[in-house]
Structure formats: C-alpha cells, structure tokens
Design a protein around this motif. Sequence first.
Motif: not given
Length: 261
Positions: A26-40, A250-256
């Motif tokens: 679930l962490d990997y799924i959520a991280e994928d969503v987060i990275k896609r959302f905070f991008s173009l 915590d979100v910034r670490r995922i995005v970066e």
Amino acid sequence: LSARMNEGGVSVHPAPTKGDCAKTQLDYIAEDVIKRFFSLDNSRALGVQTWFLPLLLVQPELRMQRVFYAAEVISLTAGLFLFFCQGLARFKPGMTDLGFISAVLASVGCIVIITTIIMVLLVALFNSVKPASPTATVIGAAQPLGFCAFWFFTAIHFVYIAFALHVVDTCGGAMGLALGILSIFLLFFVHMFVGWNFDIIIPLPWYHQTRVFTEVFRVPASFAWLRTRRPLRERAEEQLGEYLRIMPGDVRRIVEGKVGG
C-alpha cells in the motif's frame, strides 16, 4: 466530532516517522499516486481522488481532523437531502408521465444518498483507527472520499431534477413552465458558481482528472477558464509550484524520492 478527534492539537494517531517499519504494498501504491499528483504528468488520470489529495498538504497531526470534517459535512447534508426527497419517491395510481419520471429520479436519488451515507460511515470508522501517514491519507481518505463526494453530487442532481419535474407536474400551465425554466437556469447558475469561485482555485486536481469527468462537468471548468483566460496546464503548473513550497516533510520526502525501502 472532527474537533474532538484532535483535541489539544495532538493527533490521536501520530504519523509514523521515517524508518519506523518497512514499506508495504500500500505504501508503494500511495507513493505512486503522490508522485503523479505532485507533477504535470497526467498520462494516467488520477480521477476523483484528486479533489481530496490536497489533504497531503495539511500537517500530519491535523489530517484526520480534516478527513472527519469532510465526512461530517457529507453525512449531514446527505441526511437532509434524504429527508427532503423521500416524499417525492412515491408511486401512486393514476400518476402522470411527468410525475412518474419524478418519482423514479427521486427513488434513484434516495438509493444513491443512502449508499453514500454508508460509504462515508465506513471512511470515518476505518480512519478512526489509522495513523495520519501519507499512505493512510491517500488509500484510506482521499480515494474513498472522492467516490463518496462524486456519488453524493450525482444524487443531488437526481433529487433536484425530480423536484423540478414534480413542481412542473403539480402546477401545470404557464406557471409550471415558468418554474421549470427557472429550475434549469438555477441549475446552470450553480455550475457557473462552482466554476467561477471554486474550480478556479484547484487547477492541479482538474489537470489530473479523467477525460470523461472533465467533459461531463465542462460548464464549471469553462467558467474557471473564463475568469482567468489562461490554459489549464499553465494554471496547474503555477499551483504545483505553490504546493511544492508548502508541503510537509513526510510528503516532500516521497515526492523527492528520499523515502527508503
């Protein structure tokens, strides 16, 4: 309820720190969503969950409070609509065609509202025992709340149209026709109101929306564009820059990409 969930400004379930445990599926799924959302990158649309993904910008100790607030608003409003529309969902002998259609739409609205209330209840119950981590925010809050809001707004349209048809059928004649035209105008005005005042401030969630949803709600999107006269991608890029500046650690670490496996 939402306030009591976070009395004293301390989360009932503090967010786990980096390294507390190994990442799950679930962490990997959520991280994928987060990275896609905070991008173009919108090659894979995120859909209705985008309306609640800005919850990730809230500090971890306040996220569940916002989730419960959203759940309360949807539940209370849905209950009021259910009380209002149940009187329209009645079939009687000798009904006119217009009255029958009104009753059918009201019945569908009632069923969808009841379903929405059950879904929101589940969101509230499951989030009451979850930590306020990015994974819980995406999987347990943003995604289910997005569907709850979508179904509730759909039910509102059914109930509104059912009531308008009921009024036209009851009044009849010129008065019924006038009230029907007024109902159409006000429904259009509400869509315009949403686009002019609210859709204008969430271009990034709109940018990641599905094509079908965008076409269905073309009216509010058009009024959001009309107020700015700027392309959606340009406005989304501007908001993305703002989000990247204010996002919690915590979100910034995922995005970066700084979260360890």
